[in-house]
Enzyme design. Sequence first.
Site, short mmCIF file in Angstrom:
data_model
loop_
_atom_site.label_atom_id
_atom_site.label_comp_id
_atom_site.label_asym_id
_atom_site.label_seq_id
_atom_site.Cartn_x
_atom_site.Cartn_y
_atom_site.Cartn_z
N GLY A 1 2.19 -5.58 7.50
CA GLY A 1 1.27 -6.37 6.68
C GLY A 1 0.10 -6.87 7.51
O GLY A 1 -0.32 -6.21 8.46
N SER A 2 -0.40 -8.06 7.15
CA SER A 2 -1.62 -8.55 7.77
C SER A 2 -1.33 -9.28 9.09
O SER A 2 -0.20 -9.72 9.33
CB SER A 2 -2.33 -9.50 6.81
N GLU B 1 7.70 2.52 14.82
CA GLU B 1 8.51 3.07 13.74
C GLU B 1 8.42 4.59 13.82
O GLU B 1 7.65 5.14 14.58
CB GLU B 1 7.98 2.57 12.39
N ASN C 1 0.81 -1.23 0.00
CA ASN C 1 0.00 0.00 0.00
C ASN C 1 0.85 1.28 0.00
O ASN C 1 0.45 2.27 -0.60
CB ASN C 1 -0.99 -0.01 1.18
N GLY D 1 1.82 -11.64 10.05
CA GLY D 1 2.65 -11.14 11.15
C GLY D 1 2.87 -12.20 12.21
O GLY D 1 3.97 -12.33 12.76
P1 NAD Z 1 0.59 -9.92 3.72
O1 NAD Z 1 0.75 -9.70 5.17
O2 NAD Z 1 0.42 -11.33 3.26
O3 NAD Z 1 1.86 -9.31 2.92
C1 NAD Z 1 2.67 -8.26 3.41
C2 NAD Z 1 4.12 -8.58 3.07
O4 NAD Z 1 4.50 -9.81 3.70
C3 NAD Z 1 4.41 -8.80 1.58
O5 NAD Z 1 5.71 -8.32 1.28
C4 NAD Z 1 4.39 -10.29 1.46
O6 NAD Z 1 5.12 -10.78 0.35
C5 NAD Z 1 5.05 -10.71 2.75
N1 NAD Z 1 4.75 -12.06 3.19
C6 NAD Z 1 3.65 -12.82 2.94
N2 NAD Z 1 3.76 -14.02 3.52
C7 NAD Z 1 4.95 -14.02 4.18
C8 NAD Z 1 5.63 -14.99 4.98
N3 NAD Z 1 5.09 -16.18 5.24
N4 NAD Z 1 6.82 -14.66 5.50
C9 NAD Z 1 7.36 -13.45 5.27
N5 NAD Z 1 6.79 -12.52 4.50
C10 NAD Z 1 5.59 -12.78 3.97
O7 NAD Z 1 -0.58 -9.03 3.24
P2 NAD Z 1 -1.41 -9.18 1.86
O8 NAD Z 1 -1.84 -10.59 1.67
O9 NAD Z 1 -0.66 -8.55 0.78
O10 NAD Z 1 -2.66 -8.32 2.24
C11 NAD Z 1 -3.68 -8.91 3.02
C12 NAD Z 1 -4.18 -7.95 4.04
O11 NAD Z 1 -3.10 -7.45 4.85
C13 NAD Z 1 -4.79 -6.68 3.49
O12 NAD Z 1 -6.07 -6.86 3.04
C14 NAD Z 1 -4.72 -5.80 4.71
O13 NAD Z 1 -5.77 -6.07 5.59
C15 NAD Z 1 -3.42 -6.18 5.33
N6 NAD Z 1 -2.34 -5.25 5.00
C16 NAD Z 1 -1.96 -4.37 5.95
C17 NAD Z 1 -0.97 -3.47 5.67
C18 NAD Z 1 -0.54 -2.49 6.69
O14 NAD Z 1 -0.04 -1.43 6.35
N7 NAD Z 1 -0.64 -2.81 7.97
C19 NAD Z 1 -0.37 -3.44 4.43
C20 NAD Z 1 -0.75 -4.38 3.47
C21 NAD Z 1 -1.74 -5.29 3.78
#
Ligand code: NAD
Length: 495
Positions: free
Chosen positions: A242-243, A475, A166, A247
């Site tokens: 991320g999600s 952060e 994002n 996390g």
């Molecule tokens: P995600 O958490 O899967 O991805 C975020 C990052 O983590 C990406 O770089 C992804 O490649 C990486 N990732 C994914 N699986 C991983 C793993 N097992 N180990 C290490 N890294 C890994 O998020 P998404 O599937 O892209 O989005 C899903 C939901 O996450 C969104 O709908 C939203 O609710 C949330 N999100 C939150 C933020 C935020 O700023 N907090 C940002 C993006 C997405």
Amino acid sequence: MSTETLVGEYFASGTLSGLPSGHFIDGTFVAASGGRTMETFDPGAARPYHAFAAGDAGDVDRAVAAARQAQRAWGRTKASARGAVLLRVAELIRAEAARLAVVESLDSGKALQEAEGDVAGAARCFEYYAGAADKIQGDTFPLGVDYIGYSIEEPVGVTAHVIPWNYPLSTAARSIAPALAAGCTVVAKPAEQTPLTALMLADILARAGLPAGVCNVVTGTGAEAGGPLVAHPDVRHVTFTGSVPTGIRVMQSAAANVTSVVLELGGKSPVVVMADADMGAAVEGVLGAIYENAGQICSAGSRLVVERGVHAELVERLAKRAASLRLGHGLRRPQVGALSSAAHLDKVAGYVEGARARGVTIAAGGRRATDPQSGAGWFFQPTILDAVTADDPVIQEEIFGPVLSVQVVDGEEEAVAVANGTDFGLVAGIYTSDFGRAHRMARDIDAGQVYINEYFAGGIEVPFGGNKLSGFGREKGFAALRSYTRTKSLTAKIG
Ligand code: NAD
């Protein structure tokens, strides 16, 4: 090259020349060791426009080895010299802002003017931590005249940075800059939807004088590249954005090596509007809080918690404005850009369809949309779901799209209880003209940051991070530096 020239090139050719394709490892662009590539998409047109390296554990090993090799020299580089490199990074980001912003808009779908703001923010972030590098200092301890006791703040070592889609550039900047200022080396893994600006940033860092191996970027999927990175035994700290489910997995992987983590996991942040608020300011604040970046913001104000006396008026004004917002391809400078992927659009649409089926009132929007010029792209109308009950999924779950869910309350106490009524605790906004009330509510709302009378007020100077399921660690600000240093205490008998 000017913004107009770059935008013209994209619409004429369907891509841009000179985009990075490889990982950035040990000071240079390299192909994936497995030779595989994957495509990045233009969300505003729903089409792929560039191929990049699909990394795996082998690439992560190479990048972590380069970072480990570079750690000793970078960690011992004089702090003011580290700061000087970061200051040159800020200058280069500003010099190359047009290209960075166009690529950021194209890769993420966001409106170009928002991407320009993100690029300016990234430059500011490097400038801020350039100034912080030589202000990281230890302490002395009063052990008595026969002893000396002091501490030094050492860099933790190789750090991993997992970046979401994002805010690809600004999230990379806000976590990489403090790590480098503290003397750590970096391996970053941008989201597979938006790999390009992190690669461009790594190239800028090298051109600014950062030694080879100090900042590396490996692209690829979360499972194939992110997983091996956060589980790598030579990584000493992980900053993840991320999600929540990912996390939790990241934390579990890091735990196996007793590696520290900062988790920034999103939220369901309330914007509380009391009846005594300046309604004009509240309307602007609520609109920006949920429709900026099409709602794809961890700290989006996705719940409006409004006092009953002004509920009808406020929702009417918001609905009128929401319906008038112009959607479109990011490079055409719309008021609301695209969602990042087809899968994400399906998720957002699914939440609204679910609410519709449950009989929730849809005061604005509620449907998928396309770029009006091309008829393509992944868009969703700015949407308002009115008078929703507290247990509804659109109140409790992060939608991460342009969907505002309204909750009606009576009085200050209920407003605070409703604001706190989810598993998240990232940020909150309060609109009121009563100074004491604003600060009472801010005290009682469980969130990492509270905005009063201006949502998103602040900048890189202000620590940012969540409580509860929104994560932990901070952060931005000097607080961010704590993730990248460890205290070594020294005590000596001298008398
Ligand atoms: P995600 O958490 O899967 O991805 C975020 C990052 O983590 C990406 O770089 C992804 O490649 C990486 N990732 C994914 N699986 C991983 C793993 N097992 N180990 C290490 N890294 C890994 O998020 P998404 O599937 O892209 O989005 C899903 C939901 O996450 C969104 O709908 C939203 O609710 C949330 N999100 C939150 C933020 C935020 O700023 N907090 C940002 C993006 C997405």
